[in-house]
Design an enzyme around this catalytic site. Structure first.
Site, PDB file in Angstrom:
ATOM      1  N   PHE A 123       6.541  -3.980  -2.587  1.00 32.91           N
ATOM      2  CA  PHE A 123       6.819  -3.739  -4.001  1.00 32.91           C
ATOM      3  C   PHE A 123       8.045  -4.570  -4.366  1.00 32.91           C
ATOM      4  N   GLY A 131      18.992  -4.872 -10.430  1.00 28.04           N
ATOM      5  CA  GLY A 131      18.897  -3.821  -9.421  1.00 28.04           C
ATOM      6  C   GLY A 131      18.709  -2.509 -10.153  1.00 28.04           C
ATOM      7  N   SER A 132      19.819  -1.828 -10.381  1.00 25.81           N
ATOM      8  CA  SER A 132      19.746  -0.614 -11.199  1.00 25.81           C
ATOM      9  C   SER A 132      19.188  -0.945 -12.574  1.00 25.81           C
ATOM     10  N   GLY A 242       7.470   7.481  -5.696  1.00 25.40           N
ATOM     11  CA  GLY A 242       8.191   6.979  -4.527  1.00 25.40           C
ATOM     12  C   GLY A 242       9.407   7.825  -4.204  1.00 25.40           C
ATOM     13  N   GLN A 336      30.229  14.516  13.572  1.00 17.59           N
ATOM     14  CA  GLN A 336      31.412  15.353  13.770  1.00 17.59           C
ATOM     15  C   GLN A 336      31.162  16.401  14.859  1.00 17.59           C
ATOM     16  N   GLY A 340      33.431  12.583  19.839  1.00 14.66           N
ATOM     17  CA  GLY A 340      33.454  11.157  20.180  1.00 14.66           C
ATOM     18  C   GLY A 340      32.080  10.637  20.578  1.00 14.66           C
ATOM     19  N   GLU A 363      15.190   2.783  -4.533  1.00 13.50           N
ATOM     20  CA  GLU A 363      14.363   3.515  -5.506  1.00 13.50           C
ATOM     21  C   GLU A 363      15.234   4.266  -6.515  1.00 13.50           C
TER      22      GLU A 363
HETATM   23  C1  LIG Z   1      35.900   4.902  19.508  1.00 13.43           C
HETATM   24  C2  LIG Z   1      36.689   5.931  20.256  1.00 13.43           C
HETATM   25  C3  LIG Z   1      37.933   5.633  20.729  1.00 13.43           C
HETATM   26  C4  LIG Z   1      38.671   6.572  21.446  1.00 13.43           C
HETATM   27  N1  LIG Z   1      39.858   6.224  21.986  1.00 13.43           N
HETATM   28  C5  LIG Z   1      40.521   7.087  22.820  1.00 13.43           C
HETATM   29  C6  LIG Z   1      41.686   6.693  23.514  1.00 13.43           C
HETATM   30  O1  LIG Z   1      42.178   5.556  23.368  1.00 13.43           O
HETATM   31  N2  LIG Z   1      42.279   7.570  24.346  1.00 13.43           N
HETATM   32  C7  LIG Z   1      41.777   8.807  24.558  1.00 13.43           C
HETATM   33  O2  LIG Z   1      42.345   9.568  25.327  1.00 13.43           O
HETATM   34  N3  LIG Z   1      40.642   9.247  23.906  1.00 13.43           N
HETATM   35  C8  LIG Z   1      40.027   8.408  23.049  1.00 13.43           C
HETATM   36  N4  LIG Z   1      38.871   8.805  22.392  1.00 13.43           N
HETATM   37  C9  LIG Z   1      38.394  10.183  22.574  1.00 13.43           C
HETATM   38  C10 LIG Z   1      38.613  11.052  21.315  1.00 13.43           C
HETATM   39  O3  LIG Z   1      39.962  11.348  21.122  1.00 13.43           O
HETATM   40  C11 LIG Z   1      37.757  12.324  21.497  1.00 13.43           C
HETATM   41  O4  LIG Z   1      36.402  11.915  21.351  1.00 13.43           O
HETATM   42  C12 LIG Z   1      38.107  13.402  20.471  1.00 13.43           C
HETATM   43  O5  LIG Z   1      39.364  13.996  20.796  1.00 13.43           O
HETATM   44  C13 LIG Z   1      37.083  14.530  20.426  1.00 13.43           C
HETATM   45  O6  LIG Z   1      36.789  15.020  21.706  1.00 13.43           O
HETATM   46  P1  LIG Z   1      35.294  15.116  22.198  1.00 13.43           P
HETATM   47  O7  LIG Z   1      34.611  13.868  21.889  1.00 13.43           O
HETATM   48  O8  LIG Z   1      35.303  15.580  23.592  1.00 13.43           O
HETATM   49  O9  LIG Z   1      34.657  16.235  21.259  1.00 13.43           O
HETATM   50  P2  LIG Z   1      34.663  17.793  21.502  1.00 13.43           P
HETATM   51  O10 LIG Z   1      36.026  18.249  21.837  1.00 13.43           O
HETATM   52  O11 LIG Z   1      33.567  18.146  22.397  1.00 13.43           O
HETATM   53  O12 LIG Z   1      34.346  18.328  20.045  1.00 13.43           O
HETATM   54  C14 LIG Z   1      33.019  18.453  19.553  1.00 13.43           C
HETATM   55  C15 LIG Z   1      33.087  19.182  18.228  1.00 13.43           C
HETATM   56  O13 LIG Z   1      33.564  20.507  18.403  1.00 13.43           O
HETATM   57  C16 LIG Z   1      34.697  20.733  17.593  1.00 13.43           C
HETATM   58  N5  LIG Z   1      35.607  21.625  18.291  1.00 13.43           N
HETATM   59  C17 LIG Z   1      36.005  21.535  19.574  1.00 13.43           C
HETATM   60  N6  LIG Z   1      36.850  22.536  19.860  1.00 13.43           N
HETATM   61  C18 LIG Z   1      36.992  23.273  18.728  1.00 13.43           C
HETATM   62  C19 LIG Z   1      37.729  24.436  18.363  1.00 13.43           C
HETATM   63  N7  LIG Z   1      38.500  25.053  19.235  1.00 13.43           N
HETATM   64  N8  LIG Z   1      37.629  24.900  17.115  1.00 13.43           N
HETATM   65  C20 LIG Z   1      36.842  24.276  16.212  1.00 13.43           C
HETATM   66  N9  LIG Z   1      36.123  23.181  16.489  1.00 13.43           N
HETATM   67  C21 LIG Z   1      36.209  22.689  17.732  1.00 13.43           C
HETATM   68  C22 LIG Z   1      35.279  19.355  17.338  1.00 13.43           C
HETATM   69  O14 LIG Z   1      36.088  19.322  16.171  1.00 13.43           O
HETATM   70  C23 LIG Z   1      34.023  18.520  17.231  1.00 13.43           C
HETATM   71  O15 LIG Z   1      33.505  18.660  15.939  1.00 13.43           O
HETATM   72  C24 LIG Z   1      38.160   7.870  21.657  1.00 13.43           C
HETATM   73  C25 LIG Z   1      36.896   8.197  21.136  1.00 13.43           C
HETATM   74  C26 LIG Z   1      36.163   7.237  20.470  1.00 13.43           C
HETATM   75  C27 LIG Z   1      34.807   7.604  19.951  1.00 13.43           C
HETATM   76  C1  LIG Z   2      17.093  -1.747   2.629  1.00 13.67           C
HETATM   77  C2  LIG Z   2      16.710  -1.935   1.200  1.00 13.67           C
HETATM   78  C3  LIG Z   2      15.369  -1.888   0.838  1.00 13.67           C
HETATM   79  C4  LIG Z   2      14.987  -2.090  -0.467  1.00 13.67           C
HETATM   80  N1  LIG Z   2      13.664  -2.113  -0.793  1.00 13.67           N
HETATM   81  C5  LIG Z   2      13.291  -2.494  -2.039  1.00 13.67           C
HETATM   82  C6  LIG Z   2      11.928  -2.717  -2.362  1.00 13.67           C
HETATM   83  O1  LIG Z   2      11.038  -2.534  -1.531  1.00 13.67           O
HETATM   84  N2  LIG Z   2      11.606  -3.165  -3.593  1.00 13.67           N
HETATM   85  C7  LIG Z   2      12.560  -3.387  -4.543  1.00 13.67           C
HETATM   86  O2  LIG Z   2      12.211  -3.795  -5.645  1.00 13.67           O
HETATM   87  N3  LIG Z   2      13.866  -3.162  -4.281  1.00 13.67           N
HETATM   88  C8  LIG Z   2      14.256  -2.733  -3.058  1.00 13.67           C
HETATM   89  N4  LIG Z   2      15.583  -2.556  -2.776  1.00 13.67           N
HETATM   90  C9  LIG Z   2      16.567  -2.754  -3.816  1.00 13.67           C
HETATM   91  C10 LIG Z   2      17.202  -1.455  -4.296  1.00 13.67           C
HETATM   92  O3  LIG Z   2      16.278  -0.700  -5.035  1.00 13.67           O
HETATM   93  C11 LIG Z   2      18.442  -1.829  -5.110  1.00 13.67           C
HETATM   94  O4  LIG Z   2      19.390  -2.297  -4.192  1.00 13.67           O
HETATM   95  C12 LIG Z   2      18.979  -0.657  -5.884  1.00 13.67           C
HETATM   96  O5  LIG Z   2      18.125  -0.326  -6.943  1.00 13.67           O
HETATM   97  C13 LIG Z   2      20.380  -0.940  -6.444  1.00 13.67           C
HETATM   98  O6  LIG Z   2      20.427  -2.150  -7.094  1.00 13.67           O
HETATM   99  P1  LIG Z   2      21.604  -3.204  -6.740  1.00 13.67           P
HETATM  100  O7  LIG Z   2      21.600  -3.364  -5.273  1.00 13.67           O
HETATM  101  O8  LIG Z   2      21.392  -4.403  -7.557  1.00 13.67           O
HETATM  102  O9  LIG Z   2      22.920  -2.446  -7.157  1.00 13.67           O
HETATM  103  P2  LIG Z   2      23.593  -2.444  -8.612  1.00 13.67           P
HETATM  104  O10 LIG Z   2      22.568  -2.127  -9.625  1.00 13.67           O
HETATM  105  O11 LIG Z   2      24.385  -3.678  -8.766  1.00 13.67           O
HETATM  106  O12 LIG Z   2      24.550  -1.199  -8.493  1.00 13.67           O
HETATM  107  C14 LIG Z   2      25.866  -1.268  -7.909  1.00 13.67           C
HETATM  108  C15 LIG Z   2      26.543   0.081  -8.142  1.00 13.67           C
HETATM  109  O13 LIG Z   2      26.692   0.312  -9.543  1.00 13.67           O
HETATM  110  C16 LIG Z   2      26.104   1.545  -9.912  1.00 13.67           C
HETATM  111  N5  LIG Z   2      25.530   1.420 -11.259  1.00 13.67           N
HETATM  112  C17 LIG Z   2      24.761   0.410 -11.731  1.00 13.67           C
HETATM  113  N6  LIG Z   2      24.405   0.665 -12.997  1.00 13.67           N
HETATM  114  C18 LIG Z   2      24.920   1.872 -13.299  1.00 13.67           C
HETATM  115  C19 LIG Z   2      24.906   2.700 -14.473  1.00 13.67           C
HETATM  116  N7  LIG Z   2      24.242   2.346 -15.562  1.00 13.67           N
HETATM  117  N8  LIG Z   2      25.565   3.885 -14.436  1.00 13.67           N
HETATM  118  C20 LIG Z   2      26.232   4.260 -13.331  1.00 13.67           C
HETATM  119  N9  LIG Z   2      26.293   3.537 -12.209  1.00 13.67           N
HETATM  120  C21 LIG Z   2      25.639   2.348 -12.207  1.00 13.67           C
HETATM  121  C22 LIG Z   2      25.059   1.797  -8.854  1.00 13.67           C
HETATM  122  O14 LIG Z   2      24.750   3.184  -8.757  1.00 13.67           O
HETATM  123  C23 LIG Z   2      25.737   1.272  -7.622  1.00 13.67           C
HETATM  124  O15 LIG Z   2      26.593   2.249  -7.122  1.00 13.67           O
HETATM  125  C24 LIG Z   2      15.976  -2.314  -1.461  1.00 13.67           C
HETATM  126  C25 LIG Z   2      17.325  -2.329  -1.092  1.00 13.67           C
HETATM  127  C26 LIG Z   2      17.684  -2.178   0.210  1.00 13.67           C
HETATM  128  C27 LIG Z   2      19.135  -2.263   0.564  1.00 13.67           C
END
Ligand SMILES: Cc1cc2nc3c(=O)[nH]c(=O)nc-3n(C[C@H](O)[C@H](O)[C@H](O)COP(=O)(O)OP(=O)(O)OC[C@H]3O[C@@H](n4cnc5c(N)ncnc54)[C@H](O)[C@@H]3O)c2cc1C
Ligand SMILES: Cc1cc2nc3c(=O)[nH]c(=O)nc-3n(C[C@H](O)[C@H](O)[C@H](O)COP(=O)(O)OP(=O)(O)OC[C@H]3O[C@@H](n4cnc5c(N)ncnc54)[C@H](O)[C@@H]3O)c2cc1C
Lengths: 381, 259
Positions: A123, A131-132, A242, A336, A340, A363
């Site tokens: 389509f 776009g929009s 759609g 969340q 991690g 759409e």
């Molecule tokens: C890109 C990346 C870079 C990182 N870099 C480092 C780094 O340099 N050094 C390092 O040491 N670590 C690093 N981390 C680890 C990161 O700090 C941990 O992923 C983060 O602290 C969360 O721990 P977790 O992934 O074990 O999640 P979990 O502790 O398993 O948590 C899972 C979910 O449960 C929730 N939750 C857990 N306990 C509780 C509670 N008591 N109450 C309410 N909610 C709770 C959490 O908020 C979360 O939504 C990195 C992670 C990523 C993804």
């Molecule tokens: C993966 C993918 C698949 C797609 N598939 C199709 C497809 O099969 N066929 C097809 O025809 N199109 C397709 N599209 C296009 C898609 O429908 C458009 O990207 C979409 O309608 C938004 O248009 P734009 O990207 O030009 O954004 P813009 O229209 O430039 O909008 C930019 C921002 O301004 C906001 N905005 C624009 N006008 C207004 C307004 N009047 N009021 C408030 N906010 C406004 C929008 O909400 C948006 O946040 C596809 C796009 C993607 C990324």
């Protein structure tokens, strides 16, 4: 009132679920990584009848209804959002408008292959400046005897590279604005129909999003879908349907994220207990489940209205708006809950998060859905 | 060729089975019901026979309460031509001999050339009905088949069953009963067309009276079901792989006595 699927709708859901779980889910992560179009499973969707669910059997479709379509689409989207959009575009944006607006001859030629899955539709409405503001079409179709010559560019066409036929919107009378737009069914391989580019995207990476260029592409008059000047109506009607599909896609993606979170919350321990016992994690899960249900009910309502032949445009816009915002929220929270690990590609939730984003954009963006809804509420036409 | 397939509706394999308030049955609330997977192989094989021969009829047969129609409808959606439902709630708790008598009566009415069924239903796992039906009819029976080929003249079938490291091949005269083992085929999903077409197909309803069979007291009485004791939780052996493996081997040998 009763909210209950019929026997057939349940069986269609089972069919889609079994197919999606056995054949799609196992390959979804790899397709995403490689950005590869899933030819084999799309062919299978055609065989099973998922590419033209609500199209009557005599035109190659499944002969079911829109509710069946959305329950099946949710199951497919839960496994892979790319498969869901491939299916949704073919069903809602191409097969449905041909069924609704096409002549008997066009249905034979175009609808039968698309609905049976032997062909694939796309389509093409969006343009660089339209776009929009989809009325701002610049692609021209100039009449030349019993043909039209198409010239212009289309962007972001889902299924664009793989499709066998494109539904293309063009200006046939520039002075008439949106009433000067007409719709054409243009076959792949028609001279002057070029596909110069396929986009590299954040999500939906197994779905091809292509650019089209038309250079004096000659299309017979017999390929015009609907009357001259009726193209914008064709486009808007297709998009109303759609949007129900995109809502279902969003529900499916969000359900995958929610189910993964629920399982993770039972397994993962922190501070000596499963994280599901922390109240703040429970809040996230409770909100996810509630919003997911609400979105599904809005989607089913819009589909049921369409099946009953009642106006469904606003219901579809509401479903699409709510479901896509919900999907973004639920997939964000799913990361969340996973902490991690959610940020890491070994777990599927980061893919759900990337895939969810597009549902707020295509759409009609969320902003445009609000515009559609408010205009109806205020009777602004 | 007319092929009759005996199918049973069983709880979905993912069901968490609980003993019901009547300890002779499981709690059925919230259960999703499916066609027993081995019976699906039988349905698939019947459809393939019809497709291969280019003609014929596939009839799915089941007994039990109203909900059994759903299972029959899935067979119709897969491609069976019609179905027979022996509607009798008493069949639900019936012993296999009673079930076999009822099914044998249906087979006598329908007079098919071949009866296919699963090697066992995955709920009670008795694996008896196929053989019992054959015995009641005086037909030959081959269980757990992995392949079959019906002779062109339709008079015999060559079927194979897996035995330790080999395939055992048999020739049977038709009519006969074959029970399907996993590996016989890969059952198809019903297509959308199949699902939509299923509602136009006939499900003939019969009562035990129509069959002249007495569903009298069971020969085999189920005393009660007992839940298994909960499985002890898994154990994680910590430490460096080398030591952990040594400890694992020790535990497997000395505590679990598994090696
Ligand atoms: C890109 C990346 C870079 C990182 N870099 C480092 C780094 O340099 N050094 C390092 O040491 N670590 C690093 N981390 C680890 C990161 O700090 C941990 O992923 C983060 O602290 C969360 O721990 P977790 O992934 O074990 O999640 P979990 O502790 O398993 O948590 C899972 C979910 O449960 C929730 N939750 C857990 N306990 C509780 C509670 N008591 N109450 C309410 N909610 C709770 C959490 O908020 C979360 O939504 C990195 C992670 C990523 C993804
Ligand atoms: C993966 C993918 C698949 C797609 N598939 C199709 C497809 O099969 N066929 C097809 O025809 N199109 C397709 N599209 C296009 C898609 O429908 C458009 O990207 C979409 O309608 C938004 O248009 P734009 O990207 O030009 O954004 P813009 O229209 O430039 O909008 C930019 C921002 O301004 C906001 N905005 C624009 N006008 C207004 C307004 N009047 N009021 C408030 N906010 C406004 C929008 O909400 C948006 O946040 C596809 C796009 C993607 C990324």
């Amino acid at each position: 009132m009763r909210i209950e699927l019929t026997d057939e709708q349940q069986m269609i859901r089972e069919l889609a679920r079994e197919f999606a779980q056995k054949e799609v889910e196992p390959i979804a992560a790899q397709l995403d990584r490689e950005g590869r179009f899933p030819h084999e499973t799309v062919r299978r969707m055609g065989e099973l009848g998922l590419m033209g669910i609500a199209i009557p059997e005599k035109y190659g479709g499944g002969g079911a209804d829109t509710v069946s379509y959305v329950v099946a689409l949710e199951e497919v989207a839960r496994a892979c959002a790319s498969h869901a959009v491939i299916m949704s575009v073919n069903n809602s944006l191409v097969a449905d408008p041909i069924h609704r607006f096409g002549s008997e001859e066009q249905k034979e030629r175009f609808l039968v292959p698309l609905a049976s899955g032997r062909g694939l539709g796309c389509f093409a409405l969006t343009e660089p400046q339209a776009g929009s503001d989809a009325t701002n079409q610049a692609t021209l179709a100039v009449r030349d005897g019993d043909h039209y010559a198409l010239t212009g560019r289309k962007l972001f066409v889902t299924n664009g590279r793989e499709a066998t036929v494109a539904l293309v919107f063009c200006q046939t009378d520039r002075d008439k604005g949106s009433r000067g737009i007409s719709a054409f069914l243009v076959e792949k391989g028609t001279p002057g129909f070029l596909v110069p580019k396929v986009e590299d995207k954040l999500g939906l990476r197994a779905s091809d999003t292509a650019e089209f260029v038309f250079e004096e592409c000659r299309v017979p008059e017999a390929n015009r879908l609907g009357e001259e000047g009726l193209g914008f109506k064709v486009a808007m009607t297709a998009l109303d349907g759609g949007r129900i599909g995109i809502a279902a896609q969003a529900v499916g993606i969000a359900r995958a994220a929610y189910e993964a979170s629920l399982a993770y919350a039972r397994e993962r321990k922190s501070f000596g207990v499963p994280i599901g016992q922390h109240q703040m994690v429970q809040w996230m899960l409770a909100d996810m489940a509630t919003q997911l249900d609400a979105a599904r009910l809005l989607t089913w309502r819009a589909a049921a209205l369409k099946d009953r032949g009642e106006p469904y445009g606003v219901a579809a816009a509401m479903a699409k708006l709510y479901a896509s915002e919900m999907a973004m929220k639920v997939t964000t929270d799913a990361i969340q809950v996973h902490g991690g690990y959610g940020y890491i590609k070994e777990y599927p939730v980061e893919r759900y998060f990337r895939d969810a984003k597009i549902t707020q954009i295509y759409e009609g963006t969320s902003q445009i859905q609000k515009l559609v809804i408010a205009r109806q509420l205020l009777d602004l036409g | 060729m007319k092929v009759l397939v005996l199918v049973k509706q069983v709880p979905d394999t993912a069901t968490q089975v609980k003993v019901g308030s009547d300890p002779r049955a499981i709690a059925t609330t919230g259960i999703t019901w499916i066609v027993s997977p081995y019976d699906e192989f039988a349905v698939e094989e019947a459809l393939r026979i019809r497709e291969k021969r280019g003609t014929g009829e596939v009839v799915a047969v089941s007994g039990g309460p109203e909900r059994v129609k759903e299972a029959l409808r899935s067979c119709l959606a897969m491609g069976a031509d019609r179905a027979v439902h022996v509607l009798d709630p008493a069949l639900e708790g019936a012993d296999t001999l009673t079930t076999a008598r009822v099914l044998a009566a249906v087979i006598q009415q329908e007079a098919p050339q071949l009866v296919l069924t699963g090697r066992q239903a995955i709920d009670d796992d008795t694996g008896a009905v196929g053989a019992q039906v054959a015995e009641l009819l005086g037909w030959p029976c081959l269980s757990w088949i992995m392949e079959e080929a019906i002779a062109e003249d339709g008079a015999t079938v060559r079927a194979g069953r897996q035995v330790e490291g080999a395939l055992e091949l048999f020739d049977l005269p038709l009519p006969c009963v074959l029970t399907a083992q996993k590996g016989l085929n890969e059952p198809r999903y019903p297509t959308l067309k199949g699902i939509m077409g299923a509602k136009k197909k006939e499900i003939k309803e019969l009562g035990p009276g129509d069959l002249g069979v007495n569903v009298d007291g069971p020969q085999l009485e189920l005393v009660r079901l007992e839940a298994l004791p909960p499985r002890p939780p898994g154990r994680i052996i910590p430490g460096e792989p080398k030591e952990a493996v040594r400890e694992l081997v020790r535990v497997l040998r000395e505590e679990a006595k598994a090696i």
